[in-house]
Write a protein that holds these residues in place. Structure first.
Motif, PDB file in Angstrom:
ATOM      1  N   UNK A 192      95.366  16.657  84.458  1.00  0.00           N
ATOM      2  CA  UNK A 192      96.819  16.789  84.137  1.00  0.00           C
ATOM      3  C   UNK A 192      97.264  17.896  83.447  1.00  0.00           C
ATOM      4  N   UNK A 193      98.508  18.566  83.774  1.00  0.00           N
ATOM      5  CA  UNK A 193      98.780  19.724  83.036  1.00  0.00           C
ATOM      6  C   UNK A 193      98.973  19.479  81.750  1.00  0.00           C
ATOM      7  N   UNK A 194      99.369  18.358  81.107  1.00  0.00           N
ATOM      8  CA  UNK A 194      99.631  18.318  79.861  1.00  0.00           C
ATOM      9  C   UNK A 194      98.546  17.567  78.879  1.00  0.00           C
ATOM     10  N   UNK A 195      97.191  17.775  79.506  1.00  0.00           N
ATOM     11  CA  UNK A 195      96.055  17.230  78.975  1.00  0.00           C
ATOM     12  C   UNK A 195      95.361  18.409  77.951  1.00  0.00           C
ATOM     13  N   UNK A 196      94.208  18.049  77.632  1.00  0.00           N
ATOM     14  CA  UNK A 196      93.737  18.635  76.546  1.00  0.00           C
ATOM     15  C   UNK A 196      92.969  20.226  76.856  1.00  0.00           C
ATOM     16  N   UNK A 197      92.799  20.236  78.212  1.00  0.00           N
ATOM     17  CA  UNK A 197      92.203  21.534  78.850  1.00  0.00           C
ATOM     18  C   UNK A 197      93.350  22.103  79.773  1.00  0.00           C
ATOM     19  N   UNK A 198      93.318  23.682  79.916  1.00  0.00           N
ATOM     20  CA  UNK A 198      94.162  24.241  80.937  1.00  0.00           C
ATOM     21  C   UNK A 198      93.204  24.313  82.234  1.00  0.00           C
ATOM     22  N   UNK A 199      93.898  24.379  83.454  1.00  0.00           N
ATOM     23  CA  UNK A 199      93.047  24.698  84.684  1.00  0.00           C
ATOM     24  C   UNK A 199      91.902  25.490  84.309  1.00  0.00           C
ATOM     25  N   UNK A 200      92.152  26.876  83.596  1.00  0.00           N
ATOM     26  CA  UNK A 200      91.241  27.946  83.745  1.00  0.00           C
ATOM     27  C   UNK A 200      90.403  27.363  82.716  1.00  0.00           C
ATOM     28  N   UNK A 201      90.345  26.655  81.867  1.00  0.00           N
ATOM     29  CA  UNK A 201      89.326  26.224  80.697  1.00  0.00           C
ATOM     30  C   UNK A 201      88.441  25.150  81.547  1.00  0.00           C
ATOM     31  N   UNK A 202      88.986  24.429  82.419  1.00  0.00           N
ATOM     32  CA  UNK A 202      88.070  23.419  83.174  1.00  0.00           C
ATOM     33  C   UNK A 202      87.104  24.271  84.063  1.00  0.00           C
ATOM     34  N   UNK A 203      87.752  25.135  84.718  1.00  0.00           N
ATOM     35  CA  UNK A 203      86.926  26.168  85.789  1.00  0.00           C
ATOM     36  C   UNK A 203      85.971  26.708  85.065  1.00  0.00           C
ATOM     37  N   UNK A 204      86.099  27.720  83.736  1.00  0.00           N
ATOM     38  CA  UNK A 204      85.462  28.352  83.253  1.00  0.00           C
ATOM     39  C   UNK A 204      84.015  27.506  82.712  1.00  0.00           C
ATOM     40  N   UNK A 205      84.365  26.318  82.239  1.00  0.00           N
ATOM     41  CA  UNK A 205      83.461  25.268  81.935  1.00  0.00           C
ATOM     42  C   UNK A 205      82.430  24.864  83.172  1.00  0.00           C
ATOM     43  N   UNK A 206      82.996  24.474  84.104  1.00  0.00           N
ATOM     44  CA  UNK A 206      82.489  24.333  85.502  1.00  0.00           C
ATOM     45  C   UNK A 206      81.474  25.339  85.993  1.00  0.00           C
ATOM     46  N   UNK A 207      82.204  26.495  85.974  1.00  0.00           N
ATOM     47  CA  UNK A 207      80.910  27.701  86.352  1.00  0.00           C
ATOM     48  C   UNK A 207      80.469  28.305  85.445  1.00  0.00           C
ATOM     49  N   UNK A 208      80.392  28.072  84.264  1.00  0.00           N
ATOM     50  CA  UNK A 208      79.494  28.305  83.113  1.00  0.00           C
ATOM     51  C   UNK A 208      78.238  27.383  83.663  1.00  0.00           C
ATOM     52  N   UNK A 209      78.263  26.368  83.818  1.00  0.00           N
ATOM     53  CA  UNK A 209      77.163  25.591  84.160  1.00  0.00           C
ATOM     54  C   UNK A 209      76.630  25.638  85.295  1.00  0.00           C
ATOM     55  N   UNK A 210      77.484  25.899  86.405  1.00  0.00           N
ATOM     56  CA  UNK A 210      76.539  26.381  87.917  1.00  0.00           C
ATOM     57  C   UNK A 210      76.134  27.769  87.629  1.00  0.00           C
TER      58      UNK A 210
END
Length: 220
Positions: A192-210
């Motif tokens: 959701x665009x109005x959610x807690x995280x931006x799309x960049x933050x979501x991807x950064x968190x995912x890619x950090x783990x990967x």
């Protein structure tokens, strides 16, 4: 500093000659209207599903008669096809940039994931992820499947390059690519665009783990 002149000091409005009409606003171009139709359709397809969305609903949402809609599109399948084609807009440039070996493979992998996530979470990208190719005929879906394979090949090649360079641990590129796309394909289902995280933050968190799991060397 200048002060605002008194209202009485303002010049009187210029009177237009009798019979002279005010210039009409520019007419919306055919392609502009068509793009607006596609965007509304993509939103409705993702929200309601392809089968539950009719051309009447699309026409009502955009504020035009259904008969007028046919000036821009032929049928509902064509609308979906062009919505899905639009979902890949600008990704050609991303593919070319990922092939540039002046940057480390893992950095390019991050860039690819971020670019793909932004494309997938647009109106058109969400339509592709949620609706998919199933409603299209086999012939109509060929171009889209071809580009999807191109994206997969791009990621596999990047992983293979990273393994050869010693930046990525030995692994099966096809499986790692499948994991990456599966991870990113799920985001439009809940993001959701109005959610807690931006799309960049979501991807950064995912890619950090990967990357923490696949990097051959510790990452700063």
């Amino acid at each position: 500093m200048s002060t605002r002149p008194d209202e009485a000091a303002l010049p009187a409005p210029i009177e237009r000659p009798a019979g002279r009409r005010r210039k009409a606003p520019p007419v919306v171009r055919h392609e502009d209207k068509r793009l607006a139709i596609l965007r509304i359709a993509a939103q409705l397809f993702a929200q309601n599903g392809y089968e539950a969305t009719s051309l009447d609903m699309i026409a009502d949402q955009i504020g035009m008669h259904k008969a007028t809609l046919y000036h821009y599109i032929k049928n509902k399948e064509e609308v979906l096809y062009f919505c899905l084609v639009k979902s890949f807009e600008n990704l050609d440039e991303v593919v070319e940039k990922v092939r540039d070996r002046s940057e480390p493979p893992l950095q390019r992998l991050r860039y690819f994931a971020q670019s793909l996530a932004h494309a997938q979470n647009s109106d058109f990208g969400r339509c592709l992820v949620v609706v998919g190719l199933r409603p299209l005929t086999t012939e109509a879906s060929l171009d889209i499947r071809r580009f999807q394979r191109r994206l997969d090949t791009t990621v596999r090649d990047l992983i293979t390059e990273g393994i050869a360079a010693g930046d990525i641990k030995p692994c099966v590129p096809a499986l790692l690519s499948a994991m990456l796309f599966g991870m990113l394909n799920w985001v439009p289902q809940w993001y959701q665009e109005d959610g807690k995280y931006s799309i960049d933050e979501v991807v950064e968190a995912f890619m950090n783990m990967v990357i923490q799991g696949i990097a051959a060397k510790p990452q700063r």
